[in-house]
Design a protein around this motif. Structure first.
Motif, mmCIF file in Angstrom:
data_model
loop_
_atom_site.group_PDB
_atom_site.id
_atom_site.type_symbol
_atom_site.label_atom_id
_atom_site.label_comp_id
_atom_site.label_asym_id
_atom_site.label_seq_id
_atom_site.Cartn_x
_atom_site.Cartn_y
_atom_site.Cartn_z
ATOM 1 N N LYS A 82 1.121 -1.120 -0.118
ATOM 2 C CA LYS A 82 0.222 0.372 -0.314
ATOM 3 C C LYS A 82 0.954 1.338 -0.322
ATOM 4 C CE LYS A 82 -4.027 -2.215 2.239
ATOM 5 N NZ LYS A 82 -5.458 -0.992 1.038
ATOM 6 N N LEU A 83 1.763 1.112 1.037
ATOM 7 C CA LEU A 83 2.622 2.465 0.669
ATOM 8 C C LEU A 83 3.426 2.493 -0.425
ATOM 9 C CD1 LEU A 83 4.482 2.197 4.413
ATOM 10 C CD2 LEU A 83 2.451 4.049 3.732
ATOM 11 N N ALA A 84 4.074 1.509 -1.555
ATOM 12 C CA ALA A 84 4.730 1.666 -2.163
ATOM 13 C C ALA A 84 4.012 2.068 -3.362
ATOM 14 C CB ALA A 84 5.312 0.501 -2.854
ATOM 15 N N VAL A 85 2.528 1.767 -3.553
ATOM 16 C CA VAL A 85 1.976 2.033 -4.238
ATOM 17 C C VAL A 85 1.715 3.459 -4.063
ATOM 18 C CG1 VAL A 85 -0.071 1.650 -6.120
ATOM 19 C CG2 VAL A 85 0.734 -0.149 -5.287
ATOM 20 N N ASN A 86 0.837 3.387 -3.170
ATOM 21 C CA ASN A 86 0.467 5.540 -2.550
ATOM 22 C C ASN A 86 1.709 6.358 -2.654
ATOM 23 O OD1 ASN A 86 -2.902 5.110 -2.646
ATOM 24 N ND2 ASN A 86 -1.743 2.479 -1.769
ATOM 25 N N GLU A 87 3.044 6.551 -1.972
ATOM 26 C CA GLU A 87 3.740 7.257 -1.299
ATOM 27 C C GLU A 87 4.703 7.322 -2.736
ATOM 28 O OE1 GLU A 87 2.936 9.383 0.807
ATOM 29 O OE2 GLU A 87 0.782 8.358 0.917
ATOM 30 N N ILE A 88 5.136 6.323 -2.731
ATOM 31 C CA ILE A 88 7.071 6.150 -3.032
ATOM 32 C C ILE A 88 6.647 6.174 -4.507
ATOM 33 C CG2 ILE A 88 8.999 5.003 -3.033
ATOM 34 C CD1 ILE A 88 8.032 3.957 -0.781
ATOM 35 N N LEU A 89 6.008 5.143 -5.446
ATOM 36 C CA LEU A 89 6.235 5.035 -6.403
ATOM 37 C C LEU A 89 5.166 6.060 -7.561
ATOM 38 C CD1 LEU A 89 5.868 1.047 -6.579
ATOM 39 C CD2 LEU A 89 7.218 2.215 -7.543
ATOM 40 N N SER A 113 -0.667 -16.394 5.176
ATOM 41 C CA SER A 113 1.361 -16.444 4.243
ATOM 42 C C SER A 113 1.012 -15.275 4.548
ATOM 43 C CB SER A 113 1.403 -16.701 3.065
ATOM 44 O OG SER A 113 2.390 -16.255 2.349
ATOM 45 N N GLY A 114 2.016 -14.184 5.083
ATOM 46 C CA GLY A 114 1.902 -13.079 4.632
ATOM 47 C C GLY A 114 2.513 -12.550 3.442
ATOM 48 N N THR A 115 3.593 -13.374 2.445
ATOM 49 C CA THR A 115 4.135 -13.391 1.287
ATOM 50 C C THR A 115 3.114 -13.258 0.014
ATOM 51 O OG1 THR A 115 6.068 -14.727 2.040
ATOM 52 C CG2 THR A 115 5.628 -14.682 -0.369
ATOM 53 N N MET A 116 1.951 -14.385 0.450
ATOM 54 C CA MET A 116 1.078 -14.467 -0.885
ATOM 55 C C MET A 116 -0.071 -13.590 -0.371
ATOM 56 S SD MET A 116 1.884 -16.475 -2.416
ATOM 57 C CE MET A 116 -0.226 -16.264 -4.033
ATOM 58 N N SER A 117 0.037 -12.811 0.555
ATOM 59 C CA SER A 117 -0.671 -11.599 1.295
ATOM 60 C C SER A 117 -1.331 -10.524 0.365
ATOM 61 C CB SER A 117 -1.548 -11.349 2.825
ATOM 62 O OG SER A 117 -2.323 -12.378 3.276
ATOM 63 N N ALA A 118 0.671 -9.778 0.242
ATOM 64 C CA ALA A 118 1.022 -8.568 -0.064
ATOM 65 C C ALA A 118 1.130 -8.684 -1.673
ATOM 66 C CB ALA A 118 2.699 -9.452 -0.122
ATOM 67 N N ALA A 119 0.893 -10.511 -2.352
ATOM 68 C CA ALA A 119 1.287 -10.423 -3.790
ATOM 69 C C ALA A 119 -0.748 -10.069 -4.258
ATOM 70 C CB ALA A 119 1.300 -11.989 -3.984
ATOM 71 N N VAL A 120 -1.585 -10.607 -3.403
ATOM 72 C CA VAL A 120 -2.762 -9.981 -3.365
ATOM 73 C C VAL A 120 -3.364 -9.201 -3.221
ATOM 74 C CG1 VAL A 120 -5.218 -11.538 -1.824
ATOM 75 C CG2 VAL A 120 -3.754 -12.859 -2.754
ATOM 76 N N GLU A 121 -2.733 -8.184 -2.670
ATOM 77 C CA GLU A 121 -2.862 -7.124 -1.954
ATOM 78 C C GLU A 121 -2.931 -5.971 -3.684
ATOM 79 O OE1 GLU A 121 -3.962 -3.093 -0.929
ATOM 80 O OE2 GLU A 121 -4.542 -5.142 0.401
ATOM 81 N N ALA A 122 -1.546 -6.408 -4.023
ATOM 82 C CA ALA A 122 -1.324 -6.353 -5.607
ATOM 83 C C ALA A 122 -2.033 -6.513 -6.386
ATOM 84 C CB ALA A 122 0.004 -6.484 -5.507
ATOM 85 N N GLY A 123 -2.792 -6.897 -6.442
ATOM 86 C CA GLY A 123 -3.282 -7.778 -7.360
ATOM 87 C C GLY A 123 -5.391 -7.368 -7.044
ATOM 88 N N ILE A 124 -5.220 -7.021 -5.910
ATOM 89 C CA ILE A 124 -6.401 -6.052 -5.370
ATOM 90 C C ILE A 124 -6.240 -4.551 -6.154
ATOM 91 C CG2 ILE A 124 -8.078 -4.691 -3.649
ATOM 92 C CD1 ILE A 124 -7.016 -7.129 -2.082
ATOM 93 N N GLU A 125 -4.846 -4.309 -6.257
ATOM 94 C CA GLU A 125 -4.490 -3.005 -6.275
ATOM 95 C C GLU A 125 -4.499 -2.662 -8.053
ATOM 96 O OE1 GLU A 125 -3.712 0.201 -5.129
ATOM 97 O OE2 GLU A 125 -3.840 -0.317 -2.894
ATOM 98 N N GLY A 126 -4.173 -3.825 -9.265
ATOM 99 C CA GLY A 126 -4.172 -4.058 -10.689
ATOM 100 C C GLY A 126 -3.223 -4.928 -10.934
ATOM 101 N N ILE A 127 -2.680 -4.885 -9.825
ATOM 102 C CA ILE A 127 -0.967 -4.797 -10.523
ATOM 103 C C ILE A 127 -0.974 -6.276 -10.220
ATOM 104 C CG2 ILE A 127 1.701 -4.803 -9.811
ATOM 105 C CD1 ILE A 127 -0.049 -2.480 -8.250
ATOM 106 N N PRO A 128 -0.255 -6.817 -11.531
ATOM 107 C CA PRO A 128 -0.030 -9.204 -11.823
ATOM 108 C C PRO A 128 0.994 -8.857 -10.425
ATOM 109 C CG PRO A 128 0.517 -7.375 -13.683
ATOM 110 C CD PRO A 128 -0.115 -6.150 -13.136
#
Length: 259
Positions: A82-89, A113-128
């Motif tokens: 969330k921070l990467a998408v909204n504050e850095i990139l 899994s925290g690993t997979m939840s990070a990937a899922v969050e990216a997917g929710i943001e529309g990021i492969p």
């Protein structure tokens, strides 16, 4: 005209200093422009937790002349995305990769899994997105045998794109590179943890509990991630974050809910 390199966000749940994420970064920098945002400490089994009741800190740990910008985050893996998408990139990345996790995220592990939840969050943001895990919990696990496979799966994902609403859960068996038989597209095995709590006491007489148990796989199918890993294959499971049980809607509509 020179083709622009893909922008790749790298994160994990074992912490920014974990050997697994170092291995993943080394592969991604051969493919595209890399940004790293990862937890400042281990955040395993955090699932899709986010920080809402305390402050979040984001510290740049790379130098101005370093080829890759790296940030450590005081929050969860999902917070990192969330921070990467909204504050850095300045734009959404072309891909988010998470891992390489020290330990399995196959079968029911994907839920915790925290690993997979990070990937899922990216997917929710529309990021492969792809989550990578190695079936070796050792902090000093050897990630060299799987690097070529990580690169292959990443390049195929960038070239072919993922279906909307889908992220990939990739697990590697603990084998030498020449012992890995190949890559299998699988379904998640129907398995669970037979859990119990080890009850103990502090020196002051206060009870505390330590979660224990064992993993039980009752799925005998040869199309599952567990079967693939047990038989020397890399498992790739397409995961969706729409949790609707569509097959149950018709049955539920027969209930007398409005009378």
């Amino acid at each position: 005209m020179k083709q622009e390199k893909p922008l790749i966000l790298v994160t994990n749940d074992d912490g920014i200093l974990a050997p697994g994420i170092r291995a993943l970064i080394s592969v991604m920098e051969t493919i595209g422009e890399v940004l790293v945002v990862a937890p400042d400490k281990p955040q395993s089994a955090m699932g899709h937790a986010i920080t809402i009741n305390s402050t979040l800190y984001l510290d740049k740990i790379s130098g101005e002349n370093d080829p890759i910008a790296e940030y450590s985050c005081s929050g969860t893996p999902v917070d990192c995305v969330k921070l990467a998408v909204n504050e850095i990139l300045k734009r959404k990345p072309d891909l988010c990769v998470s891992g390489v996790n020290h330990g399995s995220n196959s079968s029911i592990n994907v839920i915790y899994s925290g690993t997979m939840s990070a990937a899922v969050e990216a997917g929710i943001e529309g990021i492969p997105a792809i989550g990578f895990s190695l079936l070796d919990y050792d902090w000093n696990a050897d990630f060299e045998p799987i690097k070529s496979f990580i690169k292959r799966i990443t390049l195929e994902t960038l070239e072919n794109k993922l279906p909307k609403g889908i992220v990939l859960n990739v697990n590697f068996p603990k084998l030498k590179e020449n012992e890995i038989k190949g890559i299998k597209i699988c379904r998640q095995a129907k398995a669970y943890y037979a859990q119990k709590f080890d009850k103990r006491q502090t020196p002051f007489g206060k009870d505390y509990y330590w979660l224990t148990g064992k993993f039980v796989n009752e799925d005998k199918g040869e199309d599952t991630d567990e079967w693939a890993l047990e038989n020397g294959y890399i498992s790739v499971v397409p995961v969706q974050f729409d949790l609707t049980a569509h097959h149950a809607i018709q049955q539920l509509n027969t209930w007398n809910l409005n009378e």
